[in-house]
Every structure is written in structure tokens, then in C-alpha cells.
Design a protein around this motif. Structure first.
Motif, PDB file in Angstrom:
ATOM      1  N   PHE A 165       0.786  -1.625  -0.230  1.00 50.21           N
ATOM      2  CA  PHE A 165       0.068  -0.400   0.217  1.00 50.21           C
ATOM      3  C   PHE A 165       0.967   1.241  -0.165  1.00 50.21           C
ATOM      4  O   PHE A 165       0.334   2.287  -0.895  1.00 50.21           O
ATOM      5  CB  PHE A 165      -0.958   0.560   1.209  1.00 50.21           C
ATOM      6  CG  PHE A 165      -1.739   1.402   0.898  1.00 50.21           C
ATOM      7  CD1 PHE A 165      -2.700   1.561   0.791  1.00 50.21           C
ATOM      8  CD2 PHE A 165      -1.542   2.167   2.185  1.00 50.21           C
ATOM      9  CE1 PHE A 165      -3.936   2.692   0.715  1.00 50.21           C
ATOM     10  CE2 PHE A 165      -2.114   3.186   2.435  1.00 50.21           C
ATOM     11  CZ  PHE A 165      -3.351   3.326   1.039  1.00 50.21           C
ATOM     12  N   ASP A 166       1.468   0.860   0.570  1.00 48.74           N
ATOM     13  CA  ASP A 166       2.726   2.725   0.596  1.00 48.74           C
ATOM     14  C   ASP A 166       3.768   2.659  -0.589  1.00 48.74           C
ATOM     15  O   ASP A 166       3.371   4.030  -0.558  1.00 48.74           O
ATOM     16  CB  ASP A 166       4.050   1.763   1.717  1.00 48.74           C
ATOM     17  CG  ASP A 166       3.783   2.138   3.304  1.00 48.74           C
ATOM     18  OD1 ASP A 166       3.141   3.093   3.234  1.00 48.74           O
ATOM     19  OD2 ASP A 166       4.468   1.230   3.782  1.00 48.74           O
ATOM     20  N   ALA A 167       4.079   1.305  -1.362  1.00 50.80           N
ATOM     21  CA  ALA A 167       4.064   1.559  -2.621  1.00 50.80           C
ATOM     22  C   ALA A 167       3.339   2.581  -3.798  1.00 50.80           C
ATOM     23  O   ALA A 167       3.798   2.956  -4.298  1.00 50.80           O
ATOM     24  CB  ALA A 167       5.033   0.400  -3.296  1.00 50.80           C
ATOM     25  N   SER A 168       2.134   2.079  -3.862  1.00 52.36           N
ATOM     26  CA  SER A 168       1.108   2.238  -4.758  1.00 52.36           C
ATOM     27  C   SER A 168       0.380   3.712  -4.158  1.00 52.36           C
ATOM     28  O   SER A 168       0.836   4.739  -5.043  1.00 52.36           O
ATOM     29  CB  SER A 168       0.073   1.298  -5.055  1.00 52.36           C
ATOM     30  OG  SER A 168      -0.693   1.701  -3.237  1.00 52.36           O
ATOM     31  N   ALA A 169       0.633   4.364  -2.276  1.00 50.87           N
ATOM     32  CA  ALA A 169       0.798   5.270  -2.283  1.00 50.87           C
ATOM     33  C   ALA A 169       1.241   6.460  -2.702  1.00 50.87           C
ATOM     34  O   ALA A 169       0.767   7.517  -3.020  1.00 50.87           O
ATOM     35  CB  ALA A 169       0.043   5.808  -0.422  1.00 50.87           C
ATOM     36  N   ALA A 170       2.422   6.071  -2.911  1.00 53.66           N
ATOM     37  CA  ALA A 170       3.685   6.530  -3.182  1.00 53.66           C
ATOM     38  C   ALA A 170       3.461   7.376  -4.905  1.00 53.66           C
ATOM     39  O   ALA A 170       3.612   8.412  -5.375  1.00 53.66           O
ATOM     40  CB  ALA A 170       4.771   6.024  -3.416  1.00 53.66           C
ATOM     41  N   ALA A 171       3.304   5.980  -5.606  1.00 54.52           N
ATOM     42  CA  ALA A 171       3.576   5.649  -7.336  1.00 54.52           C
ATOM     43  C   ALA A 171       1.661   7.011  -7.407  1.00 54.52           C
ATOM     44  O   ALA A 171       1.730   8.121  -8.030  1.00 54.52           O
ATOM     45  CB  ALA A 171       2.834   4.300  -7.761  1.00 54.52           C
ATOM     46  N   ALA A 172       1.110   7.022  -6.434  1.00 55.23           N
ATOM     47  CA  ALA A 172      -0.182   7.898  -6.729  1.00 55.23           C
ATOM     48  C   ALA A 172       0.367   9.136  -6.488  1.00 55.23           C
ATOM     49  O   ALA A 172      -0.647  10.305  -7.167  1.00 55.23           O
ATOM     50  CB  ALA A 172      -1.956   8.223  -5.067  1.00 55.23           C
ATOM     51  N   MET A 173       1.042   9.829  -5.477  1.00 54.88           N
ATOM     52  CA  MET A 173       1.472  11.254  -5.479  1.00 54.88           C
ATOM     53  C   MET A 173       2.712  11.571  -6.480  1.00 54.88           C
ATOM     54  O   MET A 173       3.226  12.255  -6.473  1.00 54.88           O
ATOM     55  CB  MET A 173       2.755  10.916  -4.524  1.00 54.88           C
ATOM     56  CG  MET A 173       1.715  10.939  -2.857  1.00 54.88           C
ATOM     57  SD  MET A 173       0.748  12.779  -3.096  1.00 54.88           S
ATOM     58  CE  MET A 173       1.908  13.525  -2.479  1.00 54.88           C
ATOM     59  N   GLY A 174       2.877  10.374  -7.887  1.00 52.35           N
ATOM     60  CA  GLY A 174       3.883  10.420  -8.843  1.00 52.35           C
ATOM     61  C   GLY A 174       5.293  10.546  -8.118  1.00 52.35           C
ATOM     62  O   GLY A 174       6.200  11.536  -7.872  1.00 52.35           O
ATOM     63  N   SER A 175       5.466   9.541  -6.819  1.00 54.15           N
ATOM     64  CA  SER A 175       7.026   9.478  -6.183  1.00 54.15           C
ATOM     65  C   SER A 175       6.762   7.758  -6.327  1.00 54.15           C
ATOM     66  O   SER A 175       6.272   6.557  -6.781  1.00 54.15           O
ATOM     67  CB  SER A 175       6.231  10.107  -4.950  1.00 54.15           C
ATOM     68  OG  SER A 175       6.389  11.422  -4.834  1.00 54.15           O
ATOM     69  N   ARG A 221     -10.414   5.695  11.472  1.00 55.21           N
ATOM     70  CA  ARG A 221     -10.526   3.708  11.526  1.00 55.21           C
ATOM     71  C   ARG A 221      -8.991   2.814  11.845  1.00 55.21           C
ATOM     72  O   ARG A 221      -8.666   2.200  12.788  1.00 55.21           O
ATOM     73  CB  ARG A 221     -11.260   3.448  10.335  1.00 55.21           C
ATOM     74  CG  ARG A 221     -12.650   3.492  10.635  1.00 55.21           C
ATOM     75  CD  ARG A 221     -13.193   2.798  10.576  1.00 55.21           C
ATOM     76  NE  ARG A 221     -14.795   2.728  10.467  1.00 55.21           N
ATOM     77  CZ  ARG A 221     -15.839   3.181   9.575  1.00 55.21           C
ATOM     78  NH1 ARG A 221     -15.610   2.678   8.919  1.00 55.21           N
ATOM     79  NH2 ARG A 221     -16.903   3.700  10.100  1.00 55.21           N
ATOM     80  N   ASP A 222      -8.081   3.529  10.778  1.00 50.29           N
ATOM     81  CA  ASP A 222      -6.377   3.153  10.845  1.00 50.29           C
ATOM     82  C   ASP A 222      -5.500   4.379  10.471  1.00 50.29           C
ATOM     83  O   ASP A 222      -5.837   4.884   9.220  1.00 50.29           O
ATOM     84  CB  ASP A 222      -6.401   1.991   9.688  1.00 50.29           C
ATOM     85  CG  ASP A 222      -5.113   0.771  10.372  1.00 50.29           C
ATOM     86  OD1 ASP A 222      -4.159   1.232  11.068  1.00 50.29           O
ATOM     87  OD2 ASP A 222      -5.276  -0.061   9.311  1.00 50.29           O
ATOM     88  N   VAL A 223      -4.666   4.063  10.657  1.00 51.55           N
ATOM     89  CA  VAL A 223      -3.667   5.221   9.726  1.00 51.55           C
ATOM     90  C   VAL A 223      -2.650   3.760   8.967  1.00 51.55           C
ATOM     91  O   VAL A 223      -2.199   3.121   9.632  1.00 51.55           O
ATOM     92  CB  VAL A 223      -2.381   5.490  11.088  1.00 51.55           C
ATOM     93  CG1 VAL A 223      -1.253   6.631   9.755  1.00 51.55           C
ATOM     94  CG2 VAL A 223      -2.868   6.506  11.935  1.00 51.55           C
ATOM     95  N   THR A 224      -3.250   4.142   7.939  1.00 49.70           N
ATOM     96  CA  THR A 224      -2.699   2.980   6.680  1.00 49.70           C
ATOM     97  C   THR A 224      -1.365   3.176   6.609  1.00 49.70           C
ATOM     98  O   THR A 224       0.009   1.931   5.711  1.00 49.70           O
ATOM     99  CB  THR A 224      -3.034   2.886   5.507  1.00 49.70           C
ATOM    100  OG1 THR A 224      -4.462   4.446   5.302  1.00 49.70           O
ATOM    101  CG2 THR A 224      -4.968   2.373   6.311  1.00 49.70           C
ATOM    102  N   SER A 225      -0.790   4.566   6.068  1.00 50.86           N
ATOM    103  CA  SER A 225       0.689   4.705   5.765  1.00 50.86           C
ATOM    104  C   SER A 225       1.050   6.207   6.122  1.00 50.86           C
ATOM    105  O   SER A 225       0.665   6.801   6.377  1.00 50.86           O
ATOM    106  CB  SER A 225       0.694   4.632   3.847  1.00 50.86           C
ATOM    107  OG  SER A 225       1.530   5.218   3.537  1.00 50.86           O
ATOM    108  N   VAL A 226       2.448   5.826   6.386  1.00 46.76           N
ATOM    109  CA  VAL A 226       3.448   7.089   7.104  1.00 46.76           C
ATOM    110  C   VAL A 226       4.255   6.962   6.841  1.00 46.76           C
ATOM    111  O   VAL A 226       5.350   5.995   6.846  1.00 46.76           O
ATOM    112  CB  VAL A 226       3.439   6.722   9.068  1.00 46.76           C
ATOM    113  CG1 VAL A 226       4.517   8.663   9.393  1.00 46.76           C
ATOM    114  CG2 VAL A 226       1.992   6.873   9.729  1.00 46.76           C
ATOM    115  N   MET A 227       5.197   7.614   5.733  1.00 47.53           N
ATOM    116  CA  MET A 227       6.069   7.805   4.939  1.00 47.53           C
ATOM    117  C   MET A 227       6.592   8.899   5.080  1.00 47.53           C
ATOM    118  O   MET A 227       6.374  10.398   4.718  1.00 47.53           O
ATOM    119  CB  MET A 227       5.920   7.203   3.755  1.00 47.53           C
ATOM    120  CG  MET A 227       6.766   7.316   2.678  1.00 47.53           C
ATOM    121  SD  MET A 227       8.209   5.766   3.448  1.00 47.53           S
ATOM    122  CE  MET A 227       6.627   3.933   2.956  1.00 47.53           C
TER     123      MET A 227
END
Lengths: 430, 430
Positions: free
Chosen positions: A236-246, A417-423
Motif C-alpha cells: 500500500f505504501d508503494a501504491s500511495a507513493a505512485a499516486a503521488m508521482g513518487s 479507523r486506521d493510519v494506513t501509511s506513514v512515510m
């Protein structure tokens, strides 16, 4: 060309040592011309005389008695490729005391106990070189120590561990989770059976300490480095990064601010347009920012027998030239003697993804949690998901203490409900 | 710390010289700590005492008499930033003869007359350093000379001219033609009013000669470099490259094969996945392949006052340290004394686009032209266009002589209307 033949003792004949033996033999004429004298292998200390090796080593050169080898009076340079703290440390100190210069690839030892080794070298009037300890074949220590000696380095950002870079790459490109990507890396020989030193960031932390010491002319050891590995990085972190162009990379970061040094290793999102973002697989790269030179990057293979041996041989040539001319190279430079800033006071930025109840007032409450900790928000993105919503918040710069306190507060909130990614976020303008 | 104060004379106070003056002043304490003695500016030779400068230089330091400045007995190092052949050459020789070491950014002079300068330095027992002559702030000469001294460099591929890289970038990203892109570069200050040295490749050729000399331990001067600039590159070439998943870059290429050296500067298509492809705008990068280290890349600002001054100061610190310890660094290394291979015998690959009559037999005739010259074809792509067709042919490797003879033959063929693009292909596996 000098009539003298210079003698080299080798400690360790694993993948790097074997390549050193090969190059010493295959490049003998070139080495002689570049050094100004013939170079001869005087002996190779190994654990087991009968081990199978990548190259053939003449039997009469092999010994299991490393102590006796480094005590030999005819040895000009000892190359230490055993790794780890002991017996490497004792052997290096003994070599220096006996009048030999030393070339080592031992990042753990230099990061743990560099000053004592440098002091022993200075006292003996001998060289201690260690280019191969950081980023394999990439010339980075010499440029920091010499090429940038007239400049003021302000930041070093490095991808200095190929194993973790390979794993994060698999997670980024194939959506793999950490365990699967690690298993694949182990299968392909990019990760060891016990991957702890790599995936927990300890290997990168030792290199970060060495880079910071050279960049900022101050003593930084491995214990000064705030270290987080990649074991908690999720698909999920990896896809969250991709969503930010990162993209997520494990970075070794050394920074100078307000005359203090901060040194840390942790996964971080960097924008795809940053030169480090395209460093793939087992490659390493070190990005250097300095006052006059601006932004520099050094890129290449970060490990492997032959690449690491190239760095060892480069040091060997310099050290042998110094022997011939009766001089030594630049020793430890720690005059600046700067304080190391604690991680909680280091300025960073966070990317946080949160699952919240999709109802009025949630965003306001989340924003208040940031505000109460003195953290200003740069971007908020909200996506509805039925009863739930996902909030993505990217902060402006704040201290890591403020940011982590904010995340703690978020975790305790009723409608979160949840903190799903902290980067952390690196490599872009504020 | 030595009691001695080391004295530096500066020739030229333009954009680089001004930054050298600034750094000498602002970094004075750091420089003293790194050198081991205080460093003092002894004088600055300029053409016109009253010129407006980027930094204030104390009036008593300025002089128009460069000859007298380099003849001063108290000067330890002369920094030459005048550029061009004369009077720079005479001043450097005079400085060395008078016992000063020299740091220069003068690529034209080193490429034209390096061996005479190195011999003068060796005779005087002084250093001649010139990191700033190639690729601005990027540490590349020191890594080639020292870090890779135990390795065997086989190829150097460099983007070493920011002006042409900026222009080609504009052509690639905006479809601009050469004239418009040049005009824009001039307007933005990236190209000079007389852009000849940049766009005809002469600047890159001087740097290629310097890189080749160091990489291959042999004498290569500017005249040995086959040099083609970018003035004939068209918007069509740029789009043809894009269609191949490539981009056009002006490359400085130095190669070792069969113990001969070939050195050339020309535009070439490189695949987008090659690390050099993403070097944009006025940035430079040098890609080095060596036997043990593998593939390395060095990236950074290739020009500009402060970046170039950073490289000058790095050399200055090394040279001053050597003065203090009464030694010199590595001088010229030309022991290998290799022959320079003529361009016609250098192995390359061509991408050729041809407008042909769209009728049966044309492809066969074109293929025959390649075969008759001993050139094997890797890819042919044919696109109909009404009565015409466009053929794109990418060859396998052949000598440049065979390839250019093939193009000559194509130009003379009846059913070939026009050869619309001829471009060498670099940076990919055969």
C-alpha cells in the motif's frame, strides 16, 4: 620506474578478495606503470586452506595465520576484506603498527571505530583508505574528501544498499509485498539467508555515518544514525507513493543545518523526477548537494566482487604511490566537531494516509490534530469509499518530533479507523 | 596547522574567477583547516581594472600585469581562468618555472598542448591540476586518474556541453528546429552570441581528448578527435529518435578496442532507458564503463561560475596540501602510448531514414546497398505514404567507413528520393 617491488598482503579471499587477486595478476603491467613499481602479492590469509575459490591462488601464498601475515616486515600494504569488527580491527591495528598501510572495505568497522583506526594510521605515518566501504565501485569518498574540499556540502542523499533497493523495486513495479519481494531477492542471490543487516537498515546506517563524517568534517559513528529499515513498508505504501508521482526508496541522509549534523536511514517517498528515483535494482547512487557545486550524483554498482575490487585497487594504487614517495594522503578530517541533532529535532515532511469515517467534521478534526502539533498541511486529498473515506495528507516541513506526535494523535482519534501509511517525503522543494 | 600562509594568485576575474574569490573569502576558515595552513589571495590579474565584477575584490589586489603576478616569488599556486591558448600558455609555463603550482579550467589549452605543460610541471616539481576543464563541478578527472587507477576503463560516454544539451532538449521536447532552439538558448544565456565552439562540437572535442588521455593513459589531443556538431540535426532527426524510443544527444565518446583508442564527438541516438538519456538542460554527465567496476555515471552542473569554482577550489586544496608536505600528485600518465584509430575504422551503428518510391523492389535494392558494403541490418521499418514510402533502417555494428559508404550509395540510387536522417546509435547492446 622504481627498482623496489611493493608487497601486498590480502586478508580474506571471498568474492571481493578473489577479484583483487585476479586484477593484481591480470593488470600487473598496468599497475606497475601507474604505481611506478612492480606490485607483488605477498600472502593471502584465509580461514580454510581448502575452500573452493573463484580464482586460483598459488598454494604457497595461502596461510591461515593472519596475525603472522600482517606482522611481516616486508609487507607494504595490507588489504583487509574479512569484514566485521574482530579480528579485522586487531589485524588492521597490528598492520599499521608494523609499518604497513591499510586498504579496507569494512564499513561496519570504520563506522563503529573509525577515529581509533585513523589515529593509529596517523601515529604510524601510514595510510588507511576505505573507498570500497561505501557504494561498492562508485567513487564517492575520494570526491567528498578531495574534489569537494573547497566547497561546503550541505546534504548527502544516498541509495547505498542494493538489496533493499532491489526489494523496493519489486514492490514498486510488481505490487509485491515485502515478504514476497524479500523471498525473490534471496532466491536471486540479492539478499542473504539472514537479511537483517540489509533490511533493517544497519548496513546503510554504517555507510551513512561514513558519508556524514567525510561530508561534514566531523565524527559521526553508526550509533549516531537514526535507523529504520524497510520491513514495515507495505504494498500500500508503494501504491500511495505512485499516486503521488513518487517512489519509495531506502535513503541514507546526512544533512547540515544550523551547523548541526543530522544523519538518518529510513524509507522515504521521492518524486519520480528526482535523479535518485530511477536508480533501479541492485544499483547504488549518491546524490550530493553543496553550496557552490550544486547538485551532483554518483551512480554505479553498489556491490559485487569485481566492482568492489575495483574500488580496493584504486585505493591500493594511491596508497602504494604514497609509499614510494614517502608521503601519506589526507587523513581524518574532524576539525568541525559538530553536534549530531536528535531525530526528533530533525526537520522532515510526512505523507500520511488515514482511513476515516465518512462523515462531516472528520477532515476538520484531522486538520486540528496537525495544527495542534504545529504542523502545517500542504496537500489533503479525500476519497469516499462507502461508509469510509481515505484521507491523504502531505505536510509542510516540521520537526520529526512534531510529525510523529501528530501521527500518534491521529491513531488515538475516535473517527480515525486506521493510519494506513506513514512515510517521510524527501527530494522535493518545500 | 602550519604557521606558513599559502599564497594564491588568480588570473582572470570573470564569472568563475569571481566565485573563486568569494569562496576563498567565505570558506577561509574551512579551507585553512582542510589545507593545514591559512590561504591568502596574493593578487588578481584582470584585463581592465574598472570592470564591473560579481564580487568585490580589494583594489590593492588587482593588477593588469599578469606576467609580474606569476613571477612573484611568494606565490604558491597560480589559478589560471583566462581561457584560450595565449597568453594562458605562457603564463602557466612562467608560473611553473617560477616555482608555483598551477590550477586551471582551460580545456582548450590542456587538449591542445597538455604534454608540454605536464612536462614543465614535472621538471619544476610542481602540480598542474585541471578538474574544472571537463564537466564543470562534476568530479570526473580525479575518479578516472585515481579511483579507477586499478581498473581497466574501456569506454567513456559523456554529455559534456550544456549548451548543445539544452538545444537538443528543446528540439526533443518542443519539436523546435535547430535555429529556433539556438535562438532560445542565446536568449536565456545558455549559448553565446558566437555559438560556434559549442554547436560545432569543438568544446566537447577538447573535453573528449582530456577524458581519453586520462582513461587510456595515452596522449590524445584535440586534433585526434573526430568532431561533428549539432548544426545539421533536424526536428525530423529528433522525432525519428523518439519513434525508436531514443533521444538525440551530443556525445563525447572515447573507446578502447584492440589496444587502440578512438575518440569522437557527434550527435547520436541513445535509448531512453540509458542513464545518459535523462540528463536534461544544461546538466552534464559522464558515463564510464570499466572492466571491473562495470558502469558508473557522474552527473552534475557542467558549467557556471560557482560550480566551476567548486572544482577549482577542490584542486586548489589538493595542490596546497601537496605544497605543505613537499610532494606532488599524480602527473601525466601516458605510458600506454596507444595509436588513435581513424574514424573510418571505428565501429559504430547507423540509423538511416530514407524517402523512397513506394514500389516493389525498393526494399531489396536498399538492402543490397547495405550488403554490398558489408553492413548487416538489424531493423527495417517501412511506412507507406501515398506514392512514397519511408524506410527506416538500423544497422548492426560496422566500421564508420562502411556505414558512410552505404549512405553515399543510397543517396545516389534512382528510387531513393532523399536520405532524410542519418544518425549514429550508441548506448545499447548490439
Amino acid at each position: 620506474m622504481s627498482d623496489k617491488t611493493l608487497k601486498v598482503a590480502l586478508l580474506g579471499a571471498g568474492s571481493v578478495g578473489s577479484q583483487v587477486v585476479r586484477l593484481l595478476s591480470e593488470q600487473a603491467d598496468d599497475l606497475a606503470a601507474r604505481v611506478g613499481a612492480r606490485v607483488e602479492l605477498a600472502g593471502v590469509a584465509v580461514r580454510n586452506l581448502d575452500s573452493k575459490r573463484d580464482v586460483e591462488i598459488p598454494e604457497h601464498l595461502l596461510t591461515t595465520d593472519a596475525d603472522a601475515l600482517v606482522a611481516r616486515e616486508d609487507v607494504d600494504v595490507v588489504i583487509e576484506l574479512i569484514g566485521g569488527i574482530e579480528p579485522a580491527r586487531t589485524l588492521i591495528l597490528s598492520a599499521l603498527k608494523n609499518g604497513a598501510s591499510v586498504v579496507t572495505a569494512n564499513k561496519a568497522l570504520v563506522a563503529a571505530d573509525g577515529p581509533a583506526l585513523f589515529a593509529a594510521a596517523a601515529e604510524a605515518g601510514r595510510d588507511l583508505y576505505y573507498e570500497a566501504a561505501v557504494a561498492g565501485a562508485i567513487p564517492i569518498l575520494r570526491p567528498l574528501r578531495e574534489s569537494l574540499a573547497g566547497d561546503r556540502v550541505t546534504r548527502v542523499l544516498g541509495i547505498v544498499n542494493g538489496t533493499t533497493n532491489f526489494i523496493l523495486d519489486q514492490m514498486d513495479t510488481h505490487g509485491a509485498d515485502f515478504a514476497d519481494a524479500l523471498a525473490e531477492a534471496q532466491e536471486l542471490g540479492y539478499a542473504e539467508a539472514d537479511p537483517t543487516a540489509d533490511v533493517e537498515g544497519h548496513d546503510a546506517a554504517a555507510k551513512a555515518a561514513i558519508l556524514a563524517s567525510l561530508a561534514f568534517h566531523t565524527r559521526v559513528n553508526a550509533e549516531d544514525v537514526h535507523c529504520e529499515g524497510i520491513t514495515k513498508v507495505t504494498a500500500f505504501d508503494a501504491s500511495a507513493a505512485a499516486a503521488m508521482g513518487s517512489v519509495v526508496k531506502l535513503l541514507a541522509i546526512a544533512e547540515l543545518s544550523d551547523e548541526q549534523v543530522s544523519v538518518r536511514v529510513h524509507p522515504a517517498m521521492i518524486p519520480l523526477k528526482h535523479p535518485l528515483a530511477s536508480v533501479r535494482g541492485a544499483y547504488n547512487a549518491v546524490f550530493v548537494e553543496s553550496e557552490a557545486a550544486g547538485q551532483l550524483m554518483f551512480y554505479g554498482p553498489g556491490a559485487g566482487g569485481a566492482p568492489t575490487a575495483s574500488a580496493v585497487l584504486g585505493d591500493l594504487v594511491t596508497v602504494l604511490r604514497n609509499r614510494l614517495s614517502g608521503t601519506t594522503g589526507v587523513g581524518e578530517s574532524a576539525y568541525a566537531d559538530r553536534a549530531v541533532r536528535p531525530m526528533s529535532e530533525t526537520v522532515t515532511r510526512y505523507h500520511v494516509a488515514i482511513d476515516v469515517e465518512d462523515r462531516a467534521g472528520v477532515l476538520a478534526a484531522v486538520a486540528q490534530a496537525f495544527a495542534d502539533n504545529g504542523v502545517s498541511i500542504k496537500i489533503v486529498r479525500q476519497e469516499g469509499r462507502g461508509d469510509d473515506a481515505q484521507l491523504v495528507v502531505v505536510s509542510h516541513q516540521a520537526t520529526d518530533g512534531q510529525l510523529s506526535a501528530t501521527v500518534e494523535r491521529l491513531r488515538g482519534m475516535d473517527n480515525v479507523r486506521d493510519v494506513t501509511s506513514v512515510m517521510r517525503v524527501e527530494g522535493e522543494a518545500e
